[in-house]
Design an enzyme around this catalytic site. Structure first.
Site, PDB file in Angstrom:
ATOM      1  N   PHE A 142      11.989  20.005  34.072  1.00 54.48           N
ATOM      2  CA  PHE A 142      12.755  19.138  34.968  1.00 54.48           C
ATOM      3  C   PHE A 142      12.095  17.774  35.173  1.00 54.48           C
ATOM      4  O   PHE A 142      12.550  16.973  35.981  1.00 54.48           O
ATOM      5  CB  PHE A 142      13.012  19.842  36.300  1.00 54.48           C
ATOM      6  CG  PHE A 142      14.099  20.889  36.245  1.00 54.48           C
ATOM      7  CD1 PHE A 142      14.889  21.065  35.121  1.00 54.48           C
ATOM      8  CD2 PHE A 142      14.327  21.716  37.338  1.00 54.48           C
ATOM      9  CE1 PHE A 142      15.890  22.027  35.074  1.00 54.48           C
ATOM     10  CE2 PHE A 142      15.331  22.681  37.307  1.00 54.48           C
ATOM     11  CZ  PHE A 142      16.112  22.847  36.173  1.00 54.48           C
TER      12      PHE A 142
ATOM     13  N   ASN B  98       4.204  20.356  31.876  1.00 53.20           N
ATOM     14  CA  ASN B  98       3.906  19.121  31.142  1.00 53.20           C
ATOM     15  C   ASN B  98       4.614  17.921  31.778  1.00 53.20           C
ATOM     16  O   ASN B  98       5.420  17.228  31.158  1.00 53.20           O
ATOM     17  CB  ASN B  98       4.256  19.257  29.654  1.00 53.20           C
ATOM     18  CG  ASN B  98       5.656  19.770  29.406  1.00 53.20           C
ATOM     19  OD1 ASN B  98       6.229  20.473  30.226  1.00 53.20           O
ATOM     20  ND2 ASN B  98       6.209  19.428  28.258  1.00 53.20           N
TER      21      ASN B  98
ATOM     22  N   HIS C 157       3.565  28.242  23.923  1.00 52.99           N
ATOM     23  CA  HIS C 157       4.240  27.525  22.846  1.00 52.99           C
ATOM     24  C   HIS C 157       3.404  27.779  21.603  1.00 52.99           C
ATOM     25  O   HIS C 157       2.277  27.274  21.488  1.00 52.99           O
ATOM     26  CB  HIS C 157       4.315  26.027  23.158  1.00 52.99           C
ATOM     27  CG  HIS C 157       5.009  25.226  22.108  1.00 52.99           C
ATOM     28  ND1 HIS C 157       6.117  24.456  22.379  1.00 52.99           N
ATOM     29  CD2 HIS C 157       4.764  25.064  20.779  1.00 52.99           C
ATOM     30  CE1 HIS C 157       6.520  23.865  21.264  1.00 52.99           C
ATOM     31  NE2 HIS C 157       5.704  24.227  20.276  1.00 52.99           N
TER      32      HIS C 157
ATOM     33  N   HIS D 154      10.433  30.688  23.113  1.00 56.66           N
ATOM     34  CA  HIS D 154      11.373  30.180  22.109  1.00 56.66           C
ATOM     35  C   HIS D 154      11.064  30.634  20.679  1.00 56.66           C
ATOM     36  O   HIS D 154      10.819  29.817  19.780  1.00 56.66           O
ATOM     37  CB  HIS D 154      11.513  28.668  22.174  1.00 56.66           C
ATOM     38  CG  HIS D 154      10.243  27.890  22.389  1.00 56.66           C
ATOM     39  ND1 HIS D 154       9.074  28.108  21.691  1.00 56.66           N
ATOM     40  CD2 HIS D 154       9.963  26.875  23.246  1.00 56.66           C
ATOM     41  CE1 HIS D 154       8.152  27.265  22.104  1.00 56.66           C
ATOM     42  NE2 HIS D 154       8.669  26.511  23.050  1.00 56.66           N
TER      43      HIS D 154
ATOM     44  N   ASP E  15      14.892  26.638  27.564  1.00 57.23           N
ATOM     45  CA  ASP E  15      14.029  25.536  27.147  1.00 57.23           C
ATOM     46  C   ASP E  15      14.733  24.199  27.392  1.00 57.23           C
ATOM     47  O   ASP E  15      14.703  23.291  26.548  1.00 57.23           O
ATOM     48  CB  ASP E  15      13.597  25.669  25.691  1.00 57.23           C
ATOM     49  CG  ASP E  15      12.447  24.722  25.331  1.00 57.23           C
ATOM     50  OD1 ASP E  15      11.837  24.161  26.261  1.00 57.23           O
ATOM     51  OD2 ASP E  15      12.171  24.535  24.132  1.00 57.23           O
TER      52      ASP E  15
END
Length: 444
Positions: free
Chosen positions: A65, A96, A181, A234, A304
């Site tokens: 966001f 991040n 990730h 993901h 994601d």
């Protein structure tokens, strides 16, 4: 004496851990107070849900966001508004940002920013780094913390920990499930020259399936060495599906709607709009992901959601940033797959509510049961709609699914008993609060 309630959802088909059937749901305050058959006179308000399905509130455990630091793309208010417009009742937001969410103060700042400003409930992932490794045992359990997130391959932001020693040091300190990730940064650096100017079809050539598989193999080995639980975000390759079959005792797996729905053919029409890390790949990968879903190997859906303004995305590759919207389209895209027979509605519920609650040990979320938060995603499984950019509530205002017709649509979103979206309209002030976790630190 007849019990009374604040609200009754009447006549809907409840889909839950005990099956599917027509039942009323009674709500008192923020909690579910009863399931069964109730008279309209027992509540101050009754909503007729005949012909609709009442699902446990959808939890999207991977969203970006962008607040603080990149608020021009998205912020906690706009992103959470997109979430509830799409039927999502809780989100876990990524670290991040700028500053990075790597300290107790940065986490507390995000929780304060979100409290009663976000439209859905929320938690925040804390970035695991070489610098905060000694604080990990406390950081992962602070109020509002979803757990630790690490980047083994560079993406958006400055949270890269690419070496085995750095990953091992963090995992050795964790007790909760740590999210990753998983792309091998060393291979990405070696192959950077394979990027072709103004040709986004070279993106999956550069960030190939070997980069993903090698990193996941390294990660599983390290997790076994230190006795840690890991969560692969993901998942995008057939090879990783096959490898992870033998490691389900320690590794859980997220899959995104775009990796299940789009293929590399999309680069021809959408170009950099479908540029993601890890990339949308050739059809064989999506087919194996669907097989993994059907076989129960994959655990949850996550969007994601990673928005960028259209003018940023339309820069010539590789100057274009990776990421696209997703939190608002997760429910309709996957319900369309349900209606197409690719997965059952019960499986959808497990992947979007019961599954995240089970993996991350949320308290009072993930099922429709007395004493649980009154979080509901109410859907019309027969409603046909066309997804349009104009519907997207994110600041960026676009979706790669613009023009896509789907069957199955979110018509109501309830967060702790508050009707925050109904029939496409925002219907209540923002009242989002931090998600509670069973293994979080006690408050007060």
């Amino acid at each position: 004496m007849t019990e009374t309630y604040d609200l009754i959802l009447k006549g809907g088909t409840v889909v839950n851990q005990d099956g599917e059937g027509v039942r009323d749901v009674a709500i008192r305050g923020n909690r579910i107070a009863g399931l069964g058959s109730f008279d309209r006179t027992q509540a101050g308000e009754t909503i007729d849900c005949t012909g609709l399905h009442i699902l446990p509130g959808v939890i999207d455990s991977q969203v970006h966001f962008r607040e603080p630091g990149l608020d021009h793309k998205e912020d906690l208010e706009s992103g959470s508004r997109a979430a509830v417009m799409g039927g999502v009742t809780a989100v876990f937001e990524m670290p991040n940002t700028n500053p990075l969410t790597t300290s107790e103060a940065a986490l507390a700042d995000k929780v304060k920013r979100g409290h009663h400003r976000m439209h859905c409930d929320f938690a925040f992932w804390v970035g695991g780094t070489r610098e905060n490794v000694d604080e990990i045992p406390d950081l992962e359990r602070l109020p509002g913390a979803a757990g630790i997130k690490m980047f083994m391959g560079s993406s958006t932001g400055d949270l890269l920990v690419e070496d085995d020693a750095g990953v091992r040091a963090v995992l050795a300190k964790t007790r909760r499930r740590t999210a990753f990730h998983s792309e091998d940064e060393y291979r990405l650096r070696e192959r950077k020259d394979l990027r072709v100017e103004n040709d986004p079809t070279s993106h999956p050539v550069w960030r190939d399936e070997i980069a993903a598989l090698q990193c996941t193999q390294r990660l599983v080995r390290i997790a076994r060495e230190v006795g840690a639980k890991i969560h692969i975000l993901h998942l995008s390759t057939a090879e990783e599906v096959d490898f992870l079959i033998d490691h389900k005792d320690i590794a859980s797996i997220e899959v995104t709607p775009h990796h299940l729905t789009l293929t590399d053919e999309a680069y021809k029409t959408l170009g950099t709009l479908v540029q993601m890390n890890p990339p949308v790949r050739a059809a064989r990968h999506g087919e194996r992901l669907w097989w993994g879903l059907e076989q129960g190997i994959l655990d949850i859906f996550g969007s994601d959601h990673a928005p960028h303004l259209l003018e940023e995305k339309q820069k010539p590759y590789p100057a274009s940033p990776s990421g696209m919207t997703g939190v608002q389209t997760l429910v309709p895209i996957m319900l369309d797959h349900v209606n197409a027979g690719r997965l059952s509605l019960a499986r959808f519920v497990d992947m979007t509510s019961a599954g995240p609650a089970r993996l991350f040990q949320t308290a009072r979320k993930g099922r429709i049961a007395v004493g649980y938060d009154a979080d509901f995603t109410i859907v019309d499984m027969k409603k046909r709609e066309t997804i349009r950019n104009e519907w997207i509530a994110s600041k960026c205002g676009w979706t790669p699914y613009d023009g896509k017709e789907v069957t199955g649509w979110p018509v109501g979103t309830f967060v702790r008993g508050n009707k925050v979206m109904w029939d496409g309209d925002l219907t209540a002030p923002s009242a989002g609060e931090a998600v509670l976790f069973q293994d979080g630190l006690p408050r007060g």
